[in-house]
Scaffold this active site. Structure first.
Site, PDB file in Angstrom:
ATOM      1  N   ASP A  10      31.431  44.347  46.764  1.00  0.00           N
ATOM      2  CA  ASP A  10      32.847  44.524  46.721  1.00  0.00           C
ATOM      3  C   ASP A  10      33.496  45.413  47.376  1.00  0.00           C
ATOM      4  O   ASP A  10      32.893  46.168  48.277  1.00  0.00           O
ATOM      5  CB  ASP A  10      32.845  45.215  44.974  1.00  0.00           C
ATOM      6  CG  ASP A  10      34.204  45.433  44.451  1.00  0.00           C
ATOM      7  OD1 ASP A  10      35.315  44.690  44.503  1.00  0.00           O
ATOM      8  OD2 ASP A  10      34.268  46.649  44.389  1.00  0.00           O
ATOM      9  N   ILE A  11      34.820  45.565  47.458  1.00  0.00           N
ATOM     10  CA  ILE A  11      35.612  46.398  48.390  1.00  0.00           C
ATOM     11  C   ILE A  11      36.022  47.839  47.808  1.00  0.00           C
ATOM     12  O   ILE A  11      35.212  48.947  47.988  1.00  0.00           O
ATOM     13  CB  ILE A  11      36.799  45.715  48.910  1.00  0.00           C
ATOM     14  CG1 ILE A  11      36.564  44.642  49.793  1.00  0.00           C
ATOM     15  CG2 ILE A  11      37.645  46.870  49.591  1.00  0.00           C
ATOM     16  CD1 ILE A  11      37.755  43.814  50.224  1.00  0.00           C
ATOM     17  N   ASP A  12      37.062  47.751  46.868  1.00  0.00           N
ATOM     18  CA  ASP A  12      37.488  49.021  46.505  1.00  0.00           C
ATOM     19  C   ASP A  12      36.386  49.735  45.560  1.00  0.00           C
ATOM     20  O   ASP A  12      36.092  49.253  44.424  1.00  0.00           O
ATOM     21  CB  ASP A  12      38.667  48.742  45.520  1.00  0.00           C
ATOM     22  CG  ASP A  12      39.759  48.144  46.162  1.00  0.00           C
ATOM     23  OD1 ASP A  12      40.318  48.956  47.375  1.00  0.00           O
ATOM     24  OD2 ASP A  12      40.148  47.239  46.127  1.00  0.00           O
ATOM     25  N   GLY A  45      38.445  40.406  44.557  1.00  0.00           N
ATOM     26  CA  GLY A  45      39.710  39.865  43.894  1.00  0.00           C
ATOM     27  C   GLY A  45      40.702  39.794  44.825  1.00  0.00           C
ATOM     28  O   GLY A  45      41.682  39.106  44.497  1.00  0.00           O
ATOM     29  N   LYS A 185      33.443  35.875  40.447  1.00  0.00           N
ATOM     30  CA  LYS A 185      32.649  36.426  41.557  1.00  0.00           C
ATOM     31  C   LYS A 185      31.437  35.468  41.744  1.00  0.00           C
ATOM     32  O   LYS A 185      30.646  34.983  42.704  1.00  0.00           O
ATOM     33  CB  LYS A 185      32.684  37.630  41.808  1.00  0.00           C
ATOM     34  CG  LYS A 185      33.694  38.235  42.078  1.00  0.00           C
ATOM     35  CD  LYS A 185      33.642  39.838  42.486  1.00  0.00           C
ATOM     36  CE  LYS A 185      34.741  40.846  42.604  1.00  0.00           C
ATOM     37  NZ  LYS A 185      34.443  42.191  42.917  1.00  0.00           N
ATOM     38  N   ASP A 208      31.236  48.042  41.658  1.00  0.00           N
ATOM     39  CA  ASP A 208      31.508  49.518  40.646  1.00  0.00           C
ATOM     40  C   ASP A 208      32.611  48.791  39.631  1.00  0.00           C
ATOM     41  O   ASP A 208      32.915  49.919  38.535  1.00  0.00           O
ATOM     42  CB  ASP A 208      32.686  50.158  41.451  1.00  0.00           C
ATOM     43  CG  ASP A 208      33.792  49.885  41.989  1.00  0.00           C
ATOM     44  OD1 ASP A 208      34.615  50.671  41.524  1.00  0.00           O
ATOM     45  OD2 ASP A 208      33.902  48.927  42.729  1.00  0.00           O
ATOM     46  N   ASN A 211      35.145  43.591  37.091  1.00  0.00           N
ATOM     47  CA  ASN A 211      35.081  42.179  37.560  1.00  0.00           C
ATOM     48  C   ASN A 211      33.628  42.132  38.381  1.00  0.00           C
ATOM     49  O   ASN A 211      33.761  40.959  38.967  1.00  0.00           O
ATOM     50  CB  ASN A 211      36.470  41.988  38.340  1.00  0.00           C
ATOM     51  CG  ASN A 211      36.491  42.856  39.669  1.00  0.00           C
ATOM     52  OD1 ASN A 211      35.866  43.813  39.717  1.00  0.00           O
ATOM     53  ND2 ASN A 211      37.212  42.296  40.684  1.00  0.00           N
TER      54      ASN A 211
END
Length: 275
Positions: A10-12, A45, A185, A208, A211
């Site tokens: 994931d990114i954020d 997302g 995902k 984290d 989603n």
């Protein structure tokens, strides 16, 4: 069967901190995985044009975007789902009646229905991205993979009641991603695995947020960041430290994707990287 490991990130809150900075330890960890020949894959997302700078900084060419609606492996598109234009027209009209902005996303563009929408402005400011181009009719001439709905969580309820065939994936106070109810995902991961020909025991995921629950539930080795929501920690196979406290590095070492001998050549800072 391909024996390469596949690690989804994931990114954020996972790859980047709250200040949208990639920790140096994470950069080195991703580089190490790539040098070992493993797949490193962004799973987000976000739209691709919202994380191209992250791809470039980490030298990652594979990703799952729009919560599974678009899957790219080594720069090759292997799966893509678009939204029904009738639905887009209906929800865009409904949102306009409630003075809510809608964002249209595909592999090349991100546009929005309203200029200077307060929630949208705050969202893109927080992401350190420019406000999108304004074009309320964008969907009429272009394919759209995912929508952004800018409204409060309470305001979102009227959309959930009206559009039961779609899911609303919340990201903080600003709004929610809108996509078909059966998209996730996890579906994107399955499409990627099928294309790459990998075994499930060689698949890993870091996340984290809410989603990421389906993503971590779908793999054998699901790692929740220390800053993750409690629901994700409950289903993770391992909980590492916060993303700005060597979380990615510690998690990869726990999984033996980064082995002890790698520290002998000072690839990482021994004093900080070792558990």
């Amino acid at each position: 069967m391909n024996k390469k490991k596949i690690i989804f990130f994931d990114i954020d809150g996972t790859l980047v901190t709250e200040d949208k900075i990639i920790p140096e330890s994470t950069k080195k960890a991703i580089q190490y995985l790539r040098e070992k020949g493993h797949y490193t894959v962004i799973a987000t997302g976000r739209a691709p044009n919202m994380f191209q700078h992250i791809q470039k900084e980490l030298n990652i060419s594979s990703y799952i975007a729009f919560n599974g609606q678009l899957v790219v492996c080594d720069g090759i598109e292997v799966h893509a789902e678009s939204l029904d234009s009738t639905f887009i027209h209906d929800i865009t009209t409904f949102a306009a009646q409630h003075n809510h902005a809608i964002g249209f996303e595909n592999h090349k563009d991100l546009t929005i229905t309203h200029a200077d929408n307060p929630l949208a402005k705050d969202n893109f400011l927080q992401l350190k991205l420019d406000y999108p181009a304004v074009d309320p009719d964008y969907y009429k001439q272009n394919t759209v993979n995912q929508l952004n709905l800018f409204c409060t969580e309470q305001e979102e309820l009227i959309y959930k009641e009206k559009y039961t065939d779609y899911k609303f994936v919340r990201w903080g106070y600003f709004g929610a991603d809108v996509l078909p109810a059966d998209s996730s995902k996890a579906i994107g991961i399955q499409k990627f695995i099928e294309y790459a020909g990998a075994a499930m025991e060689n698949v890993y995921a870091f996340g984290d947020g809410e989603n990421d629950i389906e993503m971590l539930s779908s793999v054998k080795n699901g790692v929740a960041m220390g800053n993750a929501v409690s629901e994700l920690k409950d289903i993770a196979s391992y909980v590492t430290t916060d993303c700005d406290q060597y979380g990615i590095l510690y998690g990869l070492q726990h999984l033996w994707l980064i082995e002890e001998p790698s520290f002998e050549n000072d690839y990482f800072d021994l004093s900080k990287a070792k558990i």
